[in-house]
Scaffold this active site. Structure first.
Site, PDB file in Angstrom:
ATOM      1  N   ALA A 161     -10.027  -9.030   3.357  1.00  0.00           N
ATOM      2  CA  ALA A 161      -9.694 -10.079   2.391  1.00  0.00           C
ATOM      3  C   ALA A 161      -8.672  -9.589   1.380  1.00  0.00           C
ATOM      4  O   ALA A 161      -7.720 -10.300   1.038  1.00  0.00           O
ATOM      5  CB  ALA A 161     -10.964 -10.562   1.679  1.00  0.00           C
ATOM      6  N   TYR A 162      -8.861  -8.368   0.900  1.00  0.00           N
ATOM      7  CA  TYR A 162      -7.930  -7.803  -0.081  1.00  0.00           C
ATOM      8  C   TYR A 162      -6.531  -7.665   0.519  1.00  0.00           C
ATOM      9  O   TYR A 162      -5.532  -8.074  -0.083  1.00  0.00           O
ATOM     10  CB  TYR A 162      -8.447  -6.441  -0.540  1.00  0.00           C
ATOM     11  N   CYS A 163      -6.454  -7.106   1.721  1.00  0.00           N
ATOM     12  CA  CYS A 163      -5.152  -6.908   2.364  1.00  0.00           C
ATOM     13  C   CYS A 163      -4.466  -8.245   2.642  1.00  0.00           C
ATOM     14  O   CYS A 163      -3.254  -8.381   2.433  1.00  0.00           O
ATOM     15  CB  CYS A 163      -5.327  -6.151   3.677  1.00  0.00           C
ATOM     16  N   THR A 207      -4.798 -11.131   1.093  1.00  0.00           N
ATOM     17  CA  THR A 207      -4.323 -11.793  -0.119  1.00  0.00           C
ATOM     18  C   THR A 207      -3.131 -11.070  -0.721  1.00  0.00           C
ATOM     19  O   THR A 207      -2.212 -11.713  -1.258  1.00  0.00           O
ATOM     20  CB  THR A 207      -5.442 -11.908  -1.164  1.00  0.00           C
ATOM     21  N   LYS A 208      -3.108  -9.743  -0.646  1.00  0.00           N
ATOM     22  CA  LYS A 208      -1.984  -9.004  -1.211  1.00  0.00           C
ATOM     23  C   LYS A 208      -0.728  -9.159  -0.346  1.00  0.00           C
ATOM     24  O   LYS A 208       0.392  -9.180  -0.864  1.00  0.00           O
ATOM     25  CB  LYS A 208      -2.344  -7.531  -1.383  1.00  0.00           C
TER      26      LYS A 208
END
Length: 217
Positions: free
Chosen positions: A113-115, A117-118
């Site tokens: 999720a972090y990757c 969105t970034k």
């Protein structure tokens, strides 16, 4: 932009700068934040999107609620901040600087999720630069690697062997160490200044060469 009035926006009060407290998971906050800045200062020259969150989980174990929480804070909030700021940046031919860490171009385990969105921040940066360049609005992104923030220091301190962790994390950087917040801030200040007036739509990696160095066979 040296000497500019700086207003920070975060969940907790900032004693070092003028501060607006807000929750970026609330999609109604960005418009009210920009309105408060305009009411206080009368203008807006630079928007820096730096808020973020991370939840660790493999794709199969991440709930839709957690996925959406990451999306709301890491990508939707910057989008809404930009949308609310554009009418005022247009008046000042201002610019936007987004923070989209190196996990937008590479990945650590369990950071789907972090990757995602970034990586979205990087795409949003390019799109805004293309759409609004003729209006005098610039948009760039900064991609920090491992930076010695309080969050990262706490993570290290809570590891099973903090000294070993610090030694190992330094070794994966060609420069032999991790970065400082001041080094990232220096690049943001440059991108905000008139000297960078011909730079837009770019992603600047600040990671001590970590993503450049190939692993040993």
């Amino acid at each position: 932009m040296r000497g500019a009035d700086v207003i920070t926006v975060q969940r907790r009060k900032n004693e070092d700068f003028e501060c607006i407290t807000a929750d970026f998971s609330n999609t109604e906050e960005p418009e009210s934040i920009i309105a408060e800045v305009i009411e206080s200062k009368g203008r807006l020259d630079v928007l820096v999107n730096n808020a973020g969150m991370m939840m660790e989980a493999p794709v199969e174990e991440m709930s839709i609620e957690d996925w959406q929480s990451n999306l709301n804070v890491n990508l939707t909030a910057p989008f809404l901040m930009i949308r609310a700021a554009l009418p005022y940046l247009r008046k000042t031919t201002g610019n936007i600087i987004n923070t989209g860490p190196v996990e937008g171009i590479a990945a650590n385990p369990h950071h789907a999720a972090y990757c995602a969105t970034k990586a979205g921040i990087h795409g949003l940066t390019r799109s805004v630069a293309v759409d609004h360049g003729r209006e005098g609005i610039r948009c760039n992104a900064v991609a920090p690697g491992w930076i010695d923030t309080e969050l990262n220091q706490d993570f290290i301190d809570n590891s099973s062997d903090p000294d070993l962790f610090r030694r190992d994390i330094g070794r994966i950087h060609p420069v032999g160490r991790t970065g400082t917040p001041e080094e990232v801030a220096a690049l943001v200040a440059f991108l905000a200044a008139e000297e960078s007036g011909f730079i837009t739509g770019q992603l600047y990696t600040v990671d001590g060469g970590r993503t450049t160095q190939l692993s040993l066979p």
